[in-house]
Every structure is written in C-alpha cells, then in structure tokens.
Design a protein around this motif. Sequence first.
Motif, PDB file in Angstrom:
ATOM      1  N   ILE A  43      29.421 -49.121 -19.438  1.00  0.00           N
ATOM      2  CA  ILE A  43      28.830 -49.571 -18.169  1.00  0.00           C
ATOM      3  C   ILE A  43      27.312 -49.631 -18.312  1.00  0.00           C
ATOM      4  O   ILE A  43      26.655 -48.623 -18.567  1.00  0.00           O
ATOM      5  CB  ILE A  43      29.230 -48.631 -17.015  1.00  0.00           C
ATOM      6  N   GLU A  44      26.764 -50.823 -18.135  1.00  0.00           N
ATOM      7  CA  GLU A  44      25.322 -51.025 -18.246  1.00  0.00           C
ATOM      8  C   GLU A  44      24.594 -50.604 -16.973  1.00  0.00           C
ATOM      9  O   GLU A  44      23.535 -49.983 -17.026  1.00  0.00           O
ATOM     10  CB  GLU A  44      25.021 -52.486 -18.556  1.00  0.00           C
ATOM     11  N   TYR A  45      25.162 -50.982 -15.828  1.00  0.00           N
ATOM     12  CA  TYR A  45      24.599 -50.527 -14.558  1.00  0.00           C
ATOM     13  C   TYR A  45      25.672 -50.630 -13.481  1.00  0.00           C
ATOM     14  O   TYR A  45      26.695 -51.291 -13.650  1.00  0.00           O
ATOM     15  CB  TYR A  45      23.339 -51.298 -14.173  1.00  0.00           C
ATOM     16  N   GLY A  46      25.413 -49.954 -12.375  1.00  0.00           N
ATOM     17  CA  GLY A  46      26.405 -49.888 -11.315  1.00  0.00           C
ATOM     18  C   GLY A  46      27.448 -48.828 -11.608  1.00  0.00           C
ATOM     19  O   GLY A  46      27.245 -47.940 -12.442  1.00  0.00           O
ATOM     20  N   SER A  47      28.563 -48.907 -10.936  1.00  0.00           N
ATOM     21  CA  SER A  47      29.645 -47.940 -11.128  1.00  0.00           C
ATOM     22  C   SER A  47      30.984 -48.625 -10.925  1.00  0.00           C
ATOM     23  O   SER A  47      31.084 -49.708 -10.349  1.00  0.00           O
ATOM     24  CB  SER A  47      29.502 -46.762 -10.156  1.00  0.00           C
ATOM     25  N   GLU A  48      32.009 -47.960 -11.404  1.00  0.00           N
ATOM     26  CA  GLU A  48      33.359 -48.512 -11.380  1.00  0.00           C
ATOM     27  C   GLU A  48      34.345 -47.438 -10.956  1.00  0.00           C
ATOM     28  O   GLU A  48      34.294 -46.306 -11.433  1.00  0.00           O
ATOM     29  CB  GLU A  48      33.701 -49.039 -12.775  1.00  0.00           C
ATOM     30  N   ASN A  49      35.228 -47.784 -10.042  1.00  0.00           N
ATOM     31  CA  ASN A  49      36.357 -46.927  -9.706  1.00  0.00           C
ATOM     32  C   ASN A  49      37.511 -47.299 -10.623  1.00  0.00           C
ATOM     33  O   ASN A  49      37.765 -48.478 -10.875  1.00  0.00           O
ATOM     34  CB  ASN A  49      36.776 -47.152  -8.252  1.00  0.00           C
ATOM     35  N   ILE A  50      38.201 -46.304 -11.112  1.00  0.00           N
ATOM     36  CA  ILE A  50      39.331 -46.577 -12.002  1.00  0.00           C
ATOM     37  C   ILE A  50      40.488 -45.645 -11.670  1.00  0.00           C
ATOM     38  O   ILE A  50      40.277 -44.488 -11.276  1.00  0.00           O
ATOM     39  CB  ILE A  50      38.921 -46.452 -13.487  1.00  0.00           C
ATOM     40  N   ALA A  51      41.693 -46.168 -11.784  1.00  0.00           N
ATOM     41  CA  ALA A  51      42.882 -45.386 -11.459  1.00  0.00           C
ATOM     42  C   ALA A  51      43.943 -45.566 -12.534  1.00  0.00           C
ATOM     43  O   ALA A  51      44.134 -46.658 -13.052  1.00  0.00           O
ATOM     44  CB  ALA A  51      43.437 -45.812 -10.101  1.00  0.00           C
ATOM     45  N   LYS A  74      43.947 -49.645 -13.114  1.00  0.00           N
ATOM     46  CA  LYS A  74      43.284 -50.638 -12.276  1.00  0.00           C
ATOM     47  C   LYS A  74      41.837 -50.193 -12.099  1.00  0.00           C
ATOM     48  O   LYS A  74      41.521 -49.004 -12.184  1.00  0.00           O
ATOM     49  CB  LYS A  74      43.979 -50.789 -10.924  1.00  0.00           C
ATOM     50  N   ASN A  75      40.953 -51.150 -11.858  1.00  0.00           N
ATOM     51  CA  ASN A  75      39.564 -50.809 -11.612  1.00  0.00           C
ATOM     52  C   ASN A  75      38.974 -51.740 -10.571  1.00  0.00           C
ATOM     53  O   ASN A  75      39.429 -52.863 -10.385  1.00  0.00           O
ATOM     54  CB  ASN A  75      38.748 -50.819 -12.910  1.00  0.00           C
TER      55      ASN A  75
END
Length: 263
Positions: A43-51, A74-75
């Motif tokens: 991840i370069e920037y920001g954020s991610e939700n992952i399940a 899933k993300n």
Amino acid sequence: MIKVNNVKTTKLSILDGVEFKSAVFIDKNFPFHFHQCWSLAYIEYGSENIAYRNINFLVSKNALQLIPPYSIHKNWSNENNAWAYKALYISNDVVKNVAKRMNVDYAYLASFPYFISYCNNAFEVNEASIFQILENLFSGTLNAVKEPLFQKNTDPPFDDILNYLFLNYNQPITLDRLQSKFKVNKFKLQKSFKKNIGLTPLEYLTTLRIENAKKLFYTDLSLVEIALESGFYDQSHFTHSFKKYVGVTPGNYKKNSKILQDL
C-alpha cells in the motif's frame, strides 16, 4: 483527490514473467474472490479493509500483504479516501523456491490465509528484493503463529467439483448441470459450497473466468475473443463481471497492459 479508478499492468521479464500492477481506487468494494497465484501487494497511500471468512481488519500505508493462491478474501476502500497500491502476481514455482531455501514445506505456507507486515523501506521490484520480502513475511508469520488461522477445505465432494470447475471454466456450467453430474441437490450444493468454500459454485466459476481472462490481455486476442475464451458468452456480462472483480472495464485494462517491460 482522484475521480476515477485506475489500473495499469505490466508483464515483467523477471521471475518467469511476473505480472506487476499499479492501482488507485476510491469508493471501491471488491467481492469475495481469489487469485490463482501468489498476490504480493504494497500500500503506497490510503488504507484498505480486508476480510477473510470471519476475520476482517484494516491495513494502511506501507503494509505488505501476501495472499496464497485460492485464499478467498474481499477488500474495499474507505469512503471518499483514495487507496493506492502496487501488486505482484507471483508463480507457485517462485514461492516453492523460497520455501526450499527456508527449509519450509510449501503446502504448509499455502495453507495460511495471508501474511502481513509493515515496511518502511521503498518497495523495490527486482528479484533480490522480492525474494527477501517473501522470506521476511514467511519467517515473521511462522515465528508468531504456529498454525494457520483456519484450514482450507480439501474434502470430497468439494475437491471433485473444484477440479471440474477448474478444467471446464470456459464451458456453459449451471447449477442444474452440477446437480446432474455430481448427483447432489443444487440447493444443498449452493448452501454447503458457500459454507465450506466461501463462495457459491457460480461465484467461484466467475472468479476462475476472470483470472483466466486477465492472462489473455497480453495476447493479440480481441475483447470479444477474450470473453469467449474465458467462458463469457455475453459481452455485457463479461464487462460487468470484469469491472466488479477487477475495478475497471476490460477495455481500460487492455489499454493499460504492457508486455515484458522492465521498470
């Protein structure tokens, strides 16, 4: 702030032609899916939700995440926030080489749903750097966790059905056809498949078709030919499914795909 989602892919000349992806998304929610090879993302920037099944969490800038083949996940991005990442899709043979060097059983590594760590160094795309990242991810997780968080289902009759879908993904497969071939009630199959595999049979089939379609964008085939070769017999269904699972249209993906380039 970005206005549209963007994906660029390049098939590199290193590691048996590894695919490199650079992507930026905003307000994008991917469905549960899997990859047929190892997916290494930074991840370069920001954020991610992952399940993964019943496990979900947030990863942010500088996160390294390695997902084994067929690990269903899933993300999705956070509302109104851009999420940018780079990803490499690495073959099983490359990871088997790393496992051998580490004296670790490859099948054991592949049984984990994911490997995650944070890295403050630049994400460099070269063979030495990738091998080092893989070793660090594996050793860090194996030292902290002795057993996978959950085991993948490998019991009959699902193995037979999974193998059938893998070999026949480009054929017209329906629940009725699966019911007839495997002598199982289609409604019970739908429910038990979802419970044990994490996707319905047709969701699994769609993911297989998308994964195989992506490989064909590096050929001279037209979009219509790619759709047909991948098992989509309706162009609009192909476009809708591809955008849902990949984030951009097939036309956009093809336009931004390059072959055997060095960074």
